[in-house]
Design a protein around this motif. Structure first.
Motif, PDB file in Angstrom:
ATOM      1  N   SER A  43       0.812  -1.220   0.000  1.00  0.00           N
ATOM      2  CA  SER A  43       0.000   0.000   0.000  1.00  0.00           C
ATOM      3  C   SER A  43       0.846   1.270   0.000  1.00  0.00           C
ATOM      4  N   ALA A  44       2.146   1.147  -0.192  1.00  0.00           N
ATOM      5  CA  ALA A  44       3.047   2.303  -0.113  1.00  0.00           C
ATOM      6  C   ALA A  44       2.811   3.334  -1.212  1.00  0.00           C
ATOM      7  N   ASN A  45       2.325   2.923  -2.358  1.00  0.00           N
ATOM      8  CA  ASN A  45       2.127   3.863  -3.470  1.00  0.00           C
ATOM      9  C   ASN A  45       0.858   4.691  -3.335  1.00  0.00           C
ATOM     10  N   ASN A  46      -0.009   4.327  -2.430  1.00  0.00           N
ATOM     11  CA  ASN A  46      -1.271   5.035  -2.254  1.00  0.00           C
ATOM     12  C   ASN A  46      -1.353   5.512  -0.808  1.00  0.00           C
ATOM     13  N   SER A  47      -1.192   6.819  -0.579  1.00  0.00           N
ATOM     14  CA  SER A  47      -1.152   7.335   0.790  1.00  0.00           C
ATOM     15  C   SER A  47      -2.475   7.129   1.518  1.00  0.00           C
ATOM     16  N   GLY A  48      -3.590   7.207   0.809  1.00  0.00           N
ATOM     17  CA  GLY A  48      -4.887   6.961   1.435  1.00  0.00           C
ATOM     18  C   GLY A  48      -5.010   5.526   1.906  1.00  0.00           C
ATOM     19  N   GLU A  49      -4.516   4.606   1.084  1.00  0.00           N
ATOM     20  CA  GLU A  49      -4.551   3.191   1.452  1.00  0.00           C
ATOM     21  C   GLU A  49      -3.614   2.917   2.625  1.00  0.00           C
ATOM     22  N   LEU A  50      -2.466   3.589   2.644  1.00  0.00           N
ATOM     23  CA  LEU A  50      -1.522   3.420   3.748  1.00  0.00           C
ATOM     24  C   LEU A  50      -2.112   3.932   5.057  1.00  0.00           C
ATOM     25  N   PHE A  51      -2.796   5.083   5.006  1.00  0.00           N
ATOM     26  CA  PHE A  51      -3.439   5.623   6.199  1.00  0.00           C
ATOM     27  C   PHE A  51      -4.517   4.673   6.711  1.00  0.00           C
ATOM     28  N   THR A  52      -5.325   4.138   5.794  1.00  0.00           N
ATOM     29  CA  THR A  52      -6.369   3.172   6.169  1.00  0.00           C
ATOM     30  C   THR A  52      -5.749   1.933   6.797  1.00  0.00           C
ATOM     31  N   LEU A  53      -4.631   1.480   6.239  1.00  0.00           N
ATOM     32  CA  LEU A  53      -3.921   0.321   6.787  1.00  0.00           C
ATOM     33  C   LEU A  53      -3.476   0.591   8.223  1.00  0.00           C
ATOM     34  N   LEU A  54      -2.898   1.764   8.448  1.00  0.00           N
ATOM     35  CA  LEU A  54      -2.435   2.118   9.791  1.00  0.00           C
ATOM     36  C   LEU A  54      -3.599   2.222  10.771  1.00  0.00           C
ATOM     37  N   ALA A  55      -4.700   2.795  10.314  1.00  0.00           N
ATOM     38  CA  ALA A  55      -5.846   3.012  11.197  1.00  0.00           C
ATOM     39  C   ALA A  55      -6.630   1.736  11.480  1.00  0.00           C
ATOM     40  N   THR A  56      -6.541   0.762  10.616  1.00  0.00           N
ATOM     41  CA  THR A  56      -7.342  -0.455  10.808  1.00  0.00           C
ATOM     42  C   THR A  56      -6.471  -1.663  11.130  1.00  0.00           C
ATOM     43  N   THR A  57      -5.752  -2.143  10.159  1.00  0.00           N
ATOM     44  CA  THR A  57      -5.002  -3.390  10.298  1.00  0.00           C
ATOM     45  C   THR A  57      -3.889  -3.310  11.336  1.00  0.00           C
ATOM     46  N   LEU A  58      -3.171  -2.208  11.380  1.00  0.00           N
ATOM     47  CA  LEU A  58      -2.000  -2.118  12.253  1.00  0.00           C
ATOM     48  C   LEU A  58      -2.263  -1.475  13.610  1.00  0.00           C
ATOM     49  N   ALA A  59      -3.445  -0.913  13.822  1.00  0.00           N
ATOM     50  CA  ALA A  59      -3.721  -0.214  15.077  1.00  0.00           C
ATOM     51  C   ALA A  59      -3.595  -1.139  16.283  1.00  0.00           C
ATOM     52  N   THR A  60      -4.208  -2.302  16.213  1.00  0.00           N
ATOM     53  CA  THR A  60      -4.155  -3.234  17.347  1.00  0.00           C
ATOM     54  C   THR A  60      -2.750  -3.788  17.581  1.00  0.00           C
ATOM     55  N   PRO A  61      -2.045  -4.262  16.532  1.00  0.00           N
ATOM     56  CA  PRO A  61      -0.675  -4.738  16.782  1.00  0.00           C
ATOM     57  C   PRO A  61       0.249  -3.662  17.344  1.00  0.00           C
ATOM     58  N   ILE A  62       0.089  -2.427  16.876  1.00  0.00           N
ATOM     59  CA  ILE A  62       0.929  -1.342  17.389  1.00  0.00           C
ATOM     60  C   ILE A  62       0.636  -1.114  18.869  1.00  0.00           C
ATOM     61  N   MET A  63      -0.649  -1.051  19.224  1.00  0.00           N
ATOM     62  CA  MET A  63      -1.027  -0.838  20.618  1.00  0.00           C
ATOM     63  C   MET A  63      -0.494  -1.976  21.505  1.00  0.00           C
ATOM     64  N   LEU A  64      -0.711  -3.207  21.076  1.00  0.00           N
ATOM     65  CA  LEU A  64      -0.264  -4.354  21.874  1.00  0.00           C
ATOM     66  C   LEU A  64       1.252  -4.375  22.025  1.00  0.00           C
ATOM     67  N   LEU A  65       1.967  -4.077  20.948  1.00  0.00           N
ATOM     68  CA  LEU A  65       3.428  -4.072  21.025  1.00  0.00           C
ATOM     69  C   LEU A  65       3.924  -2.958  21.942  1.00  0.00           C
ATOM     70  N   LYS A  66       3.354  -1.760  21.826  1.00  0.00           N
ATOM     71  CA  LYS A  66       3.785  -0.654  22.687  1.00  0.00           C
ATOM     72  C   LYS A  66       3.542  -0.957  24.164  1.00  0.00           C
ATOM     73  N   VAL A  67       2.350  -1.430  24.470  1.00  0.00           N
ATOM     74  CA  VAL A  67       2.030  -1.726  25.873  1.00  0.00           C
ATOM     75  C   VAL A  67       2.908  -2.864  26.386  1.00  0.00           C
ATOM     76  N   SER A  68       3.098  -3.907  25.587  1.00  0.00           N
ATOM     77  CA  SER A  68       3.942  -5.041  25.999  1.00  0.00           C
ATOM     78  C   SER A  68       5.395  -4.616  26.182  1.00  0.00           C
ATOM     79  N   TYR A  69       5.917  -3.866  25.227  1.00  0.00           N
ATOM     80  CA  TYR A  69       7.302  -3.394  25.274  1.00  0.00           C
ATOM     81  C   TYR A  69       7.553  -2.579  26.543  1.00  0.00           C
ATOM     82  N   HIS A  70       6.701  -1.589  26.785  1.00  0.00           N
ATOM     83  CA  HIS A  70       6.909  -0.725  27.943  1.00  0.00           C
ATOM     84  C   HIS A  70       6.665  -1.458  29.256  1.00  0.00           C
ATOM     85  N   THR A  71       5.665  -2.308  29.294  1.00  0.00           N
ATOM     86  CA  THR A  71       5.400  -3.072  30.516  1.00  0.00           C
ATOM     87  C   THR A  71       6.591  -3.953  30.859  1.00  0.00           C
ATOM     88  N   PHE A  72       7.040  -4.752  29.898  1.00  0.00           N
ATOM     89  CA  PHE A  72       8.134  -5.690  30.174  1.00  0.00           C
ATOM     90  C   PHE A  72       9.414  -4.974  30.588  1.00  0.00           C
TER      91      PHE A  72
END
Length: 146
Positions: A43-72
């Protein structure tokens, strides 16, 4: 458990905390980038698609990784990698010793909420004597020089 160096504790500067934040966010971002490389590149060639990817598909993994990283890291080492580089650490605000895993988790969740609400929780640190941010209050912690 009382810290034997409690007489020499000094609050970490907001500058060192900000630098640690940048280092930690770069680490988490690189981990996400490597883990989802194919999806991001598709989705790198389409900024709208990249934003949608970040807001939907990657939002949960990012949140879980950040919380896990900082907690540990805060629970196990007393500092994240960024804090280790900047020579600061997180301690319990009441007894000035190591934080427990529950405190580290509450602090990590509070930090995440500070980020998603326009970093207002970080700004709190500029307006109190202990330089405590929202996540320091939620975890009952202080950040001091190591």
């Amino acid at each position: 458990m009382q810290n034997s160096n409690s007489d020499n504790l000094q609050l970490a500067t907001m500058r060192s905390r900000a630098f640690a934040y940048i280092i930690d966010d770069l680490i988490v971002s690189l981990i996400i980038l490597f883990a989802y490389w194919d999806v991001v590149m598709a989705s790198a060639n389409n900024s709208g698609e990249l934003f949608t990817l970040l807001a939907t598909t990657l939002a949960t993994p990012i949140m879980l990784l950040k919380v896990s990283y900082h907690t540990f890291f805060v629970w196990y080492f007393g500092a994240t990698i960024g804090k280790m580089v900047t020579k600061i650490r997180v301690i319990d605000a009441n007894h000035w010793g190591r934080v427990n895993i529950f405190q580290a988790f509450l602090r990590a969740v509070g930090r995440f909420f500070s980020e998603i609400f326009f970093y207002v929780g970080f700004l709190i640190g500029f307006f109190n004597d202990g330089r405590r941010t929202f996540h320091d209050f939620t975890g009952k912690t202080l950040v001091v020089n190591a």
